[in-house]
Design a protein around this motif. Sequence first.
Motif, short mmCIF file in Angstrom:
data_model
loop_
_atom_site.label_atom_id
_atom_site.label_comp_id
_atom_site.label_asym_id
_atom_site.label_seq_id
_atom_site.Cartn_x
_atom_site.Cartn_y
_atom_site.Cartn_z
N MET A 26 7.22 0.75 -8.85
CA MET A 26 6.40 0.47 -10.32
C MET A 26 5.42 -0.25 -10.16
O MET A 26 4.33 -0.78 -11.54
CB MET A 26 7.15 0.75 -11.55
CG MET A 26 7.69 2.49 -11.00
SD MET A 26 6.59 3.51 -11.47
CE MET A 26 5.40 3.16 -13.36
N TYR A 38 3.37 9.39 -3.87
CA TYR A 38 1.98 9.15 -5.01
C TYR A 38 1.58 10.59 -4.77
O TYR A 38 1.11 11.17 -3.27
CB TYR A 38 0.77 8.07 -4.36
CG TYR A 38 -0.06 7.54 -4.94
CD1 TYR A 38 0.21 8.13 -6.36
CD2 TYR A 38 -0.89 7.82 -4.02
CE1 TYR A 38 -1.87 7.32 -6.54
CE2 TYR A 38 -2.48 7.59 -4.59
CZ TYR A 38 -3.15 7.50 -5.61
OH TYR A 38 -4.01 7.18 -6.09
N SER A 91 1.55 1.02 -10.18
CA SER A 91 1.20 2.09 -11.20
C SER A 91 0.32 1.38 -12.03
O SER A 91 0.47 0.42 -12.59
CB SER A 91 2.63 2.35 -11.40
OG SER A 91 2.08 3.10 -12.87
N LYS A 92 -0.78 1.89 -12.89
CA LYS A 92 -1.00 1.46 -13.45
C LYS A 92 -0.69 0.86 -14.74
O LYS A 92 -0.99 -0.15 -15.78
CB LYS A 92 -2.92 2.11 -14.08
CG LYS A 92 -3.82 1.57 -12.72
CD LYS A 92 -5.52 2.34 -13.14
CE LYS A 92 -5.98 2.30 -11.99
NZ LYS A 92 -7.52 2.41 -12.33
N ARG A 111 0.32 9.67 -11.66
CA ARG A 111 -0.40 8.30 -11.83
C ARG A 111 -1.41 7.56 -10.58
O ARG A 111 -0.93 7.89 -9.49
CB ARG A 111 1.19 6.92 -11.98
CG ARG A 111 2.41 7.12 -10.46
CD ARG A 111 3.41 6.52 -10.32
NE ARG A 111 4.02 6.93 -9.42
CZ ARG A 111 4.92 7.49 -8.56
NH1 ARG A 111 4.45 8.89 -9.17
NH2 ARG A 111 4.97 7.02 -7.91
N GLU A 112 -1.98 6.84 -11.31
CA GLU A 112 -3.13 6.17 -10.67
C GLU A 112 -2.45 4.86 -10.70
O GLU A 112 -1.78 4.14 -10.87
CB GLU A 112 -4.39 5.38 -11.49
CG GLU A 112 -5.01 7.43 -12.04
CD GLU A 112 -6.23 7.07 -12.18
OE1 GLU A 112 -7.44 6.97 -11.68
OE2 GLU A 112 -6.04 6.87 -13.60
N LEU A 113 -3.23 4.77 -9.19
CA LEU A 113 -2.05 2.91 -8.99
C LEU A 113 -3.66 2.01 -9.44
O LEU A 113 -4.81 2.17 -9.25
CB LEU A 113 -2.39 3.17 -7.06
CG LEU A 113 -1.20 3.83 -6.56
CD1 LEU A 113 -0.87 4.02 -5.24
CD2 LEU A 113 0.46 4.13 -7.29
#
Length: 298
Positions: free
Chosen positions: A77, A169, A80-81, A96-98
């Motif tokens: 995590m 992802y 993750s943003k 989720r965006e990275l």
Amino acid sequence: MNFDKINYIERKTKELKTENPPGEGFLKFLYYNPLGKLPLNLVVRKKFLTDFYGKKMSEASSKEKIKPFVQENCINMEESKKSVEDFTSFNDFFIRELKEGAREIDNNPEALVSPADGKVLVFNDLKETTKFFLKGDEFTIEEFLMDKDEAKKFHGGTILIIRLAPVDYHRFHFPATGQIGKSKLIDGYYYSVSPYAIKKNFRVYCENKREVSILKTEKFGEIVLSEIGATMVGGIEQTYKEGFVKKGDEKGYFFFGGSSCVLLFEKDKVQFDEDILENSKKGLETKVYMGEKIGKAK
């Protein structure tokens, strides 16, 4: 009945690993037990089940599934943003965006990169008849694209399949720089794309719901980019705008579930990396990450 394990090569370490997919026992029942054929055809492959589960994963109550899922699958995590506590639902976590820099893009103009995190197979010859066979199941480009004229461009070409597991992802990106047109939706079923299912029926790629677009590139010719719907995949969302795109730019994302990206290349346009080709010949997938070099222009 004995079942083959889902083995793959972790490219970074060259280790042979075994995947334990969620719902493994149920998948085996559906695809290998004669009693599983009825629920598979009547329920599992149909849209309403996938829609129902997709909506459940978008409810606020699904947040409680995030932390156990992260812990059980050792998801990093730090990339993750958002933190675990900031997601509004399991689907919000799933797409989720990275953080910027979490995936390194190989910017060599001659390099083709992976469009997603996942496990990849390459079939280096689609033959002039646009057909190849895997365990007796027939796949045709014409049927896959639902476009006879477009299919002709890929006679003798190459197919790349990158399979995204639920732990991966789930945003997909452009493998090269070029001009992208509109994405075409081809309706279909929602069969699983797990190796258990594919070994029984490779034609799911022609039968499942999918989106198809054409990326026109200077180095690699025209590339078909296709995203495949599957059991429990709540949807495919395209986020790109038509026109010029750069290698590594986001193209879209899958909602909850595991699915695949399928790429078709014209003949003699790409030389895939030797390790990926060798693993594929042995029936072994190779774990790669978005932005990682997987081939080069011929």
